[in-house]
Design an enzyme around this catalytic site. Structure first.
Site, PDB file in Angstrom:
ATOM      1  N   SER A  37       0.933  -1.359   0.042  1.00  0.00           N
ATOM      2  CA  SER A  37      -0.135  -0.083  -0.056  1.00  0.00           C
ATOM      3  C   SER A  37       0.835   1.254   0.094  1.00  0.00           C
ATOM      4  CB  SER A  37      -0.820  -0.127   1.275  1.00  0.00           C
ATOM      5  OG  SER A  37      -1.966   1.187   1.245  1.00  0.00           O
ATOM      6  N   PRO A  38       0.559   2.277  -0.689  1.00  0.00           N
ATOM      7  CA  PRO A  38       1.010   3.589  -0.425  1.00  0.00           C
ATOM      8  C   PRO A  38       1.284   3.987   0.857  1.00  0.00           C
ATOM      9  CG  PRO A  38      -1.090   3.824  -1.736  1.00  0.00           C
ATOM     10  CD  PRO A  38      -0.812   2.517  -1.388  1.00  0.00           C
TER      11      PRO A  38
ATOM     12  N   CYS B 167       3.155   7.052   3.122  1.00  0.00           N
ATOM     13  CA  CYS B 167       3.982   8.173   3.217  1.00  0.00           C
ATOM     14  C   CYS B 167       5.225   8.163   4.105  1.00  0.00           C
ATOM     15  CB  CYS B 167       3.340   9.484   3.804  1.00  0.00           C
ATOM     16  SG  CYS B 167       2.132  10.065   2.620  1.00  0.00           S
TER      17      CYS B 167
ATOM     18  N   GLN C 193       1.088   6.618  -6.549  1.00  0.00           N
ATOM     19  CA  GLN C 193      -0.363   7.091  -6.056  1.00  0.00           C
ATOM     20  C   GLN C 193      -0.178   8.684  -6.205  1.00  0.00           C
ATOM     21  OE1 GLN C 193      -1.735   7.839  -1.724  1.00  0.00           O
ATOM     22  NE2 GLN C 193      -3.188   6.149  -2.342  1.00  0.00           N
TER      23      GLN C 193
ATOM     24  N   TYR D 213      -8.333  14.027   1.620  1.00  0.00           N
ATOM     25  CA  TYR D 213      -7.468  14.932   0.854  1.00  0.00           C
ATOM     26  C   TYR D 213      -8.484  15.595  -0.235  1.00  0.00           C
ATOM     27  CZ  TYR D 213      -3.829  12.971   3.495  1.00  0.00           C
ATOM     28  OH  TYR D 213      -2.762  12.613   4.678  1.00  0.00           O
TER      29      TYR D 213
ATOM     30  N   ARG E  14      -8.357   5.095  -5.318  1.00  0.00           N
ATOM     31  CA  ARG E  14      -8.482   4.978  -3.714  1.00  0.00           C
ATOM     32  C   ARG E  14      -9.706   5.948  -3.212  1.00  0.00           C
ATOM     33  NH1 ARG E  14      -4.316   3.994   0.952  1.00  0.00           N
ATOM     34  NH2 ARG E  14      -4.638   1.891   0.587  1.00  0.00           N
TER      35      ARG E  14
ATOM     36  N   LEU F   9      -5.574  -2.920   8.687  1.00  0.00           N
ATOM     37  CA  LEU F   9      -5.205  -4.081   9.768  1.00  0.00           C
ATOM     38  C   LEU F   9      -5.382  -5.521   9.138  1.00  0.00           C
ATOM     39  CD1 LEU F   9      -6.980  -2.491  12.813  1.00  0.00           C
ATOM     40  CD2 LEU F   9      -4.618  -2.254  12.396  1.00  0.00           C
TER      41      LEU F   9
ATOM     42  N   ARG G 187       1.108  -1.380   7.309  1.00  0.00           N
ATOM     43  CA  ARG G 187       1.878  -1.527   8.715  1.00  0.00           C
ATOM     44  C   ARG G 187       2.595  -2.714   8.743  1.00  0.00           C
ATOM     45  NH1 ARG G 187      -1.870   2.064   9.640  1.00  0.00           N
ATOM     46  NH2 ARG G 187      -1.271   4.172  11.215  1.00  0.00           N
TER      47      ARG G 187
END
Length: 353
Positions: free
Chosen positions: A21-22, A24, A98, A180, A228, A300, A323
């Site tokens: 996943s993208p 940051c 992304q 965003y 997304r 998760l 994560r």
């Protein structure tokens, strides 16, 4: 086992259903990726993921979340991405990126420098949004975009897509989630406009549709385009929700969107989100079922059996690992071992496998 089956979209075939996943990294200078990004993204390609999506990369300097975001608004950034995409592809993964504009959530401190907006006079910049509503108490009010500003945003997404292609990326994800700019237009909680970009569902979704069309004009027909979405604002009332997400998914599919990457939240600073393993998977399943479009599940997802079950159940076509990928760049390889599947290792590592 479906988790390790190939997945083909247009001319690309993912070697399995694991997607990085993208995420940051807040580690660029002037939007230019560097050695950190090479090692961070490259190691996950070596780790067995099928698709590695680079973090939210701003389509303009104004659209950065933080001063340290990566970007794709100039030639220096485009050039710096090229060795990174080459390395990812050399090791069997697809390189994706992304494209994003942070809107009213731009000009914020990176997490380890503090929280909230960059203090005035310390490198902050003017933010923009559909309406002049700050994200939270203590945040500066953004400037409401006029028609010319909206057209400039669309042009920025189009130009960034061209640079992404030149940089070697083979998949683009347009970021319309997490509060965003594009999400700000979608939600009636942040969009109070009374022109053709506000009010009705048709008007609030117009910018997303126009961005998709603009990107598809320059993005090759043989390469996938993902979107997304935050499936819900987790608002008590009046926000963006799963029903609207399903309808938007139906509308963007014929415009050239190949997969909806289904997340949630981010628009409201104090939303009550019922965090639990796989808590967003039902949204991905519902959009896949009711909109007839491929989806990705995220949120998760931390175990091999859990990931396998999501794909086996038909809840999503791919699983996006965030994560857990930070904790273990080789998570797909570990999952394969646990589940009795096989992922080819780089020749340099084969004696260990």
């Amino acid at each position: 086992m479906k988790l390790f089956d190939p997945f083909t979209q247009r001319s690309l075939t993912l070697r399995n259903r694991f997607v990085v996943s993208p995420m940051c990294e807040y580690s660029a200078t002037d939007g230019v990726p560097n050695d950190w990004h090479m090692v961070h993204l490259g190691s996950r390609a070596v780790g067995g993921a099928a698709l590695v999506i680079a973090e939210a990369s701003a389509v303009s300097a104004q659209g950065r979340i933080s001063p340290q975001d990566t970007g794709l608004w100039n030639q220096a950034q485009q050039d710096a991405w090229q060795p990174i995409t080459r390395f990812i592809k050399t090791h069997g993964a697809i390189a994706g990126v992304q494209l994003a504009h942070a809107g009213r959530k731009a000009s914020t401190l990176r997490p380890w420098d503090g929280h909230g907006p960059v203090p005035a006079g310390q490198g902050d910049w003017l933010t923009v949004a559909p309406s002049a509503l700050p994200f939270d108490a203590g945040w500066p009010a953004p400037q409401a975009l006029d028609e010319a500003g909206i057209q400039a945003v669309i042009a920025d997404f189009r130009a960034a897509a061209q640079r992404a292609l030149a940089a070697g990326f083979e998949l683009i994800e347009v970021h319309a989630a997490h509060g965003y700019l594009l999400h700000q237009f979608l939600s009636p909680l942040s969009n109070r406009r009374d022109d053709r970009y506000g009010g009705s569902f048709e008007n609030r979704t117009r910018l997303v549709r126009e961005v998709i069309v603009a990107v598809r004009e320059v993005w090759p027909a043989e390469l996938p385009l993902w979107l997304r979405l935050s499936a819900t604002d987790w608002a008590d009332e009046g926000g963006w929700d799963i029903g609207q997400s399903i309808e938007l998914a139906r509308q963007v599919k014929p415009l050239g969107v190949d997969l909806i990457d289904v997340s949630s939240g981010g628009l409201l600073p104090h939303a009550k989100i019922p965090l639990a393993p796989g808590y967003q998977v039902p949204f991905a399943a519902q959009i896949r079922r009711e909109a007839g479009v491929a989806t990705g599940a995220v949120g998760l997802i931390t175990g091999a059996e859990q990931a396998a079950q999501i794909v086996a159940n038909g809840d999503a076509d791919v699983v996006l690992i965030a994560r857990e990928s930070l904790r273990d760049p080789y998570f797909p390889r570990r999952a394969a071992q646990q589940l009795g599947a096989k992922i080819d290792a780089p020749v340099q590592y084969q004696r260990a496998w």
